[in-house]
Design a protein around this motif. Structure first.
Motif, PDB file in Angstrom:
ATOM      1  N   TRP A 179      52.635  32.074  42.180  1.00 35.53           N
ATOM      2  CA  TRP A 179      51.395  32.808  42.398  1.00 35.53           C
ATOM      3  C   TRP A 179      50.808  32.385  43.725  1.00 35.53           C
ATOM      4  O   TRP A 179      50.719  31.185  44.022  1.00 35.53           O
ATOM      5  CB  TRP A 179      50.433  32.530  41.242  1.00 35.53           C
ATOM      6  CG  TRP A 179      49.087  33.166  41.363  1.00 35.53           C
ATOM      7  CD1 TRP A 179      48.804  34.448  41.718  1.00 35.53           C
ATOM      8  CD2 TRP A 179      47.828  32.549  41.124  1.00 35.53           C
ATOM      9  NE1 TRP A 179      47.457  34.675  41.701  1.00 35.53           N
ATOM     10  CE2 TRP A 179      46.835  33.510  41.338  1.00 35.53           C
ATOM     11  CE3 TRP A 179      47.450  31.263  40.740  1.00 35.53           C
ATOM     12  CZ2 TRP A 179      45.472  33.231  41.198  1.00 35.53           C
ATOM     13  CZ3 TRP A 179      46.104  30.992  40.591  1.00 35.53           C
ATOM     14  CH2 TRP A 179      45.131  31.978  40.818  1.00 35.53           C
ATOM     15  N   ASP A 180      50.339  33.339  44.510  1.00 37.48           N
ATOM     16  CA  ASP A 180      49.792  33.056  45.842  1.00 37.48           C
ATOM     17  C   ASP A 180      48.319  32.675  45.825  1.00 37.48           C
ATOM     18  O   ASP A 180      47.715  32.461  46.871  1.00 37.48           O
ATOM     19  CB  ASP A 180      50.009  34.252  46.775  1.00 37.48           C
ATOM     20  CG  ASP A 180      49.343  35.531  46.284  1.00 37.48           C
ATOM     21  OD1 ASP A 180      48.554  35.483  45.305  1.00 37.48           O
ATOM     22  OD2 ASP A 180      49.618  36.592  46.879  1.00 37.48           O
ATOM     23  N   GLY A 181      47.709  32.591  44.651  1.00 32.43           N
ATOM     24  CA  GLY A 181      46.311  32.204  44.543  1.00 32.43           C
ATOM     25  C   GLY A 181      45.328  33.352  44.668  1.00 32.43           C
ATOM     26  O   GLY A 181      44.124  33.153  44.529  1.00 32.43           O
ATOM     27  N   VAL A 182      45.820  34.555  44.925  1.00 32.43           N
ATOM     28  CA  VAL A 182      44.954  35.720  45.088  1.00 32.43           C
ATOM     29  C   VAL A 182      44.789  36.420  43.737  1.00 32.43           C
ATOM     30  O   VAL A 182      45.771  36.727  43.066  1.00 32.43           O
ATOM     31  CB  VAL A 182      45.551  36.710  46.118  1.00 32.43           C
ATOM     32  CG1 VAL A 182      44.712  37.981  46.193  1.00 32.43           C
ATOM     33  CG2 VAL A 182      45.669  36.054  47.482  1.00 32.43           C
ATOM     34  N   VAL A 183      43.535  36.667  43.356  1.00 31.91           N
ATOM     35  CA  VAL A 183      43.249  37.419  42.133  1.00 31.91           C
ATOM     36  C   VAL A 183      43.275  38.900  42.500  1.00 31.91           C
ATOM     37  O   VAL A 183      42.507  39.347  43.350  1.00 31.91           O
ATOM     38  CB  VAL A 183      41.883  37.037  41.527  1.00 31.91           C
ATOM     39  CG1 VAL A 183      41.619  37.845  40.263  1.00 31.91           C
ATOM     40  CG2 VAL A 183      41.802  35.548  41.253  1.00 31.91           C
ATOM     41  N   ARG A 184      44.153  39.647  41.877  1.00 33.28           N
ATOM     42  CA  ARG A 184      44.256  41.082  42.134  1.00 33.28           C
ATOM     43  C   ARG A 184      43.303  41.818  41.194  1.00 33.28           C
ATOM     44  O   ARG A 184      43.380  41.651  39.987  1.00 33.28           O
ATOM     45  CB  ARG A 184      45.689  41.551  41.917  1.00 33.28           C
ATOM     46  CG  ARG A 184      46.619  41.085  43.024  1.00 33.28           C
ATOM     47  CD  ARG A 184      48.051  40.957  42.562  1.00 33.28           C
ATOM     48  NE  ARG A 184      48.935  40.539  43.627  1.00 33.28           N
ATOM     49  CZ  ARG A 184      49.085  39.271  44.015  1.00 33.28           C
ATOM     50  NH1 ARG A 184      48.401  38.316  43.446  1.00 33.28           N
ATOM     51  NH2 ARG A 184      49.922  38.965  44.990  1.00 33.28           N
ATOM     52  N   HIS A 185      42.418  42.625  41.773  1.00 37.03           N
ATOM     53  CA  HIS A 185      41.458  43.396  40.987  1.00 37.03           C
ATOM     54  C   HIS A 185      41.929  44.846  40.985  1.00 37.03           C
ATOM     55  O   HIS A 185      41.886  45.518  42.017  1.00 37.03           O
ATOM     56  CB  HIS A 185      40.046  43.262  41.580  1.00 37.03           C
ATOM     57  CG  HIS A 185      39.552  41.857  41.595  1.00 37.03           C
ATOM     58  ND1 HIS A 185      39.152  41.197  40.461  1.00 37.03           N
ATOM     59  CD2 HIS A 185      39.431  40.967  42.614  1.00 37.03           C
ATOM     60  CE1 HIS A 185      38.782  39.965  40.767  1.00 37.03           C
ATOM     61  NE2 HIS A 185      38.952  39.799  42.063  1.00 37.03           N
ATOM     62  N   LEU A 186      42.376  45.318  39.843  1.00 34.55           N
ATOM     63  CA  LEU A 186      42.925  46.665  39.742  1.00 34.55           C
ATOM     64  C   LEU A 186      41.863  47.734  39.579  1.00 34.55           C
ATOM     65  O   LEU A 186      42.172  48.912  39.670  1.00 34.55           O
ATOM     66  CB  LEU A 186      43.905  46.748  38.562  1.00 34.55           C
ATOM     67  CG  LEU A 186      45.091  45.798  38.585  1.00 34.55           C
ATOM     68  CD1 LEU A 186      45.983  46.048  37.379  1.00 34.55           C
ATOM     69  CD2 LEU A 186      45.877  45.917  39.880  1.00 34.55           C
ATOM     70  N   GLY A 187      40.631  47.337  39.305  1.00 37.62           N
ATOM     71  CA  GLY A 187      39.591  48.321  39.067  1.00 37.62           C
ATOM     72  C   GLY A 187      39.758  48.927  37.684  1.00 37.62           C
ATOM     73  O   GLY A 187      40.251  48.300  36.763  1.00 37.62           O
ATOM     74  N   THR A 188      39.366  50.189  37.547  1.00 38.53           N
ATOM     75  CA  THR A 188      39.433  50.867  36.255  1.00 38.53           C
ATOM     76  C   THR A 188      40.679  51.730  36.210  1.00 38.53           C
ATOM     77  O   THR A 188      40.946  52.516  37.121  1.00 38.53           O
ATOM     78  CB  THR A 188      38.189  51.744  36.031  1.00 38.53           C
ATOM     79  OG1 THR A 188      37.038  50.912  36.056  1.00 38.53           O
ATOM     80  CG2 THR A 188      38.270  52.468  34.698  1.00 38.53           C
ATOM     81  N   GLU A 189      41.468  51.564  35.153  1.00 38.82           N
ATOM     82  CA  GLU A 189      42.630  52.395  34.908  1.00 38.82           C
ATOM     83  C   GLU A 189      42.408  53.160  33.622  1.00 38.82           C
ATOM     84  O   GLU A 189      42.095  52.565  32.593  1.00 38.82           O
ATOM     85  CB  GLU A 189      43.896  51.542  34.761  1.00 38.82           C
ATOM     86  CG  GLU A 189      44.360  50.908  36.037  1.00 38.82           C
ATOM     87  CD  GLU A 189      45.710  50.216  35.840  1.00 38.82           C
ATOM     88  OE1 GLU A 189      46.456  50.164  36.827  1.00 38.82           O
ATOM     89  OE2 GLU A 189      46.019  49.737  34.731  1.00 38.82           O
ATOM     90  N   ASP A 190      42.589  54.476  33.691  1.00 43.72           N
ATOM     91  CA  ASP A 190      42.507  55.297  32.490  1.00 43.72           C
ATOM     92  C   ASP A 190      43.929  55.426  31.965  1.00 43.72           C
ATOM     93  O   ASP A 190      44.746  56.157  32.507  1.00 43.72           O
ATOM     94  CB  ASP A 190      41.912  56.657  32.822  1.00 43.72           C
ATOM     95  CG  ASP A 190      41.662  57.501  31.587  1.00 43.72           C
ATOM     96  OD1 ASP A 190      42.284  57.252  30.534  1.00 43.72           O
ATOM     97  OD2 ASP A 190      40.823  58.422  31.664  1.00 43.72           O
ATOM     98  N   ASP A 191      44.232  54.688  30.908  1.00 45.20           N
ATOM     99  CA  ASP A 191      45.574  54.638  30.367  1.00 45.20           C
ATOM    100  C   ASP A 191      46.018  55.958  29.770  1.00 45.20           C
ATOM    101  O   ASP A 191      47.219  56.151  29.529  1.00 45.20           O
ATOM    102  CB  ASP A 191      45.698  53.535  29.326  1.00 45.20           C
ATOM    103  CG  ASP A 191      45.523  52.140  29.934  1.00 45.20           C
ATOM    104  OD1 ASP A 191      45.553  52.017  31.172  1.00 45.20           O
ATOM    105  OD2 ASP A 191      45.335  51.191  29.166  1.00 45.20           O
TER     106      ASP A 191
END
Length: 193
Positions: A179-191
């Motif tokens: 892990w590169d230490g970066v938190v990935r924020h995907l936002g809102t996903e409508d499944d």
């Protein structure tokens, strides 16, 4: 790997199950809860996933990461550790988790309700294979969960069923070497979109 087990004899009919008390109605009118999820990786680069379905729509099934709702008074990390124990029979300590590595808000239809789940994802890395067990599944989980399986990135990309979050194959591939230490924020996903 054990053979997939049927969720229950009643899975093909509409469910009498309901969303648990941790699902509260939000300001947007949707059922809402916070959840902790774990991307469990083995030393062969595979990810441990659960396949489930909606008891009200048994023909639709999808793959997703181990995890679930965060109980009152519980931290995200504590919930992640509890969930891997309950859902996969895997006993981990706080030092076994990396992250959080990713967040997202998932909007989906489940048990005849439109729900929003704010999710935080951790990573756990295992040396060797772990044989998952469903011994900790609740009655509701037994009604809607079909199997657990280790999948490679190639198998995820080739999977005909839906995989959530949708970027999971890319994320697993990126996390394979660390892990590169970066938190990935995907936002809102409508499944359901």
């Amino acid at each position: 790997m054990r053979e997939p087990q049927p969720a229950s004899a009643t899975a093909a009919s509409p469910s009498s199950a309901s969303l648990g008390p941790d699902w509260v109605r939000g300001d947007d009118g949707l059922r809402h809860r916070r959840a902790a999820r774990v991307i469990v990786l083995d030393d062969a680069g595979r990810v441990l996933l659960v396949r489930g379905h909606d008891a009200d729509d048994p023909d639709r099934s999808w793959w997703f990461t181990i995890g679930g709702g965060i109980d009152a008074g519980e931290s995200e990390e504590q919930a992640a550790l509890r969930e891997v124990g309950e859902e996969a029979g895997l006993v981990l300590g706080a030092g076994d988790l990396e992250g959080p590595v990713m967040t997202r808000a998932g909007i989906f239809r489940f048990l005849a309700e439109t729900c929003r789940q704010d999710e935080v994802f951790f990573v756990a890395r295992l040396d060797g294979a772990h044989e998952p067990t469903d011994h900790g599944w609740t009655d509701v989980e037994r009604d809607v969960l079909d199997e657990m399986r280790w999948l490679t990135v190639a198998e995820l990309r080739a999977e005909a069923r839906e995989v959530f979050p949708r970027v999971l194959p890319d994320v697993v591939e990126q996390l394979a070497d660390g892990w590169d230490g970066v938190v990935r924020h995907l936002g809102t996903e409508d499944d359901d979109a």
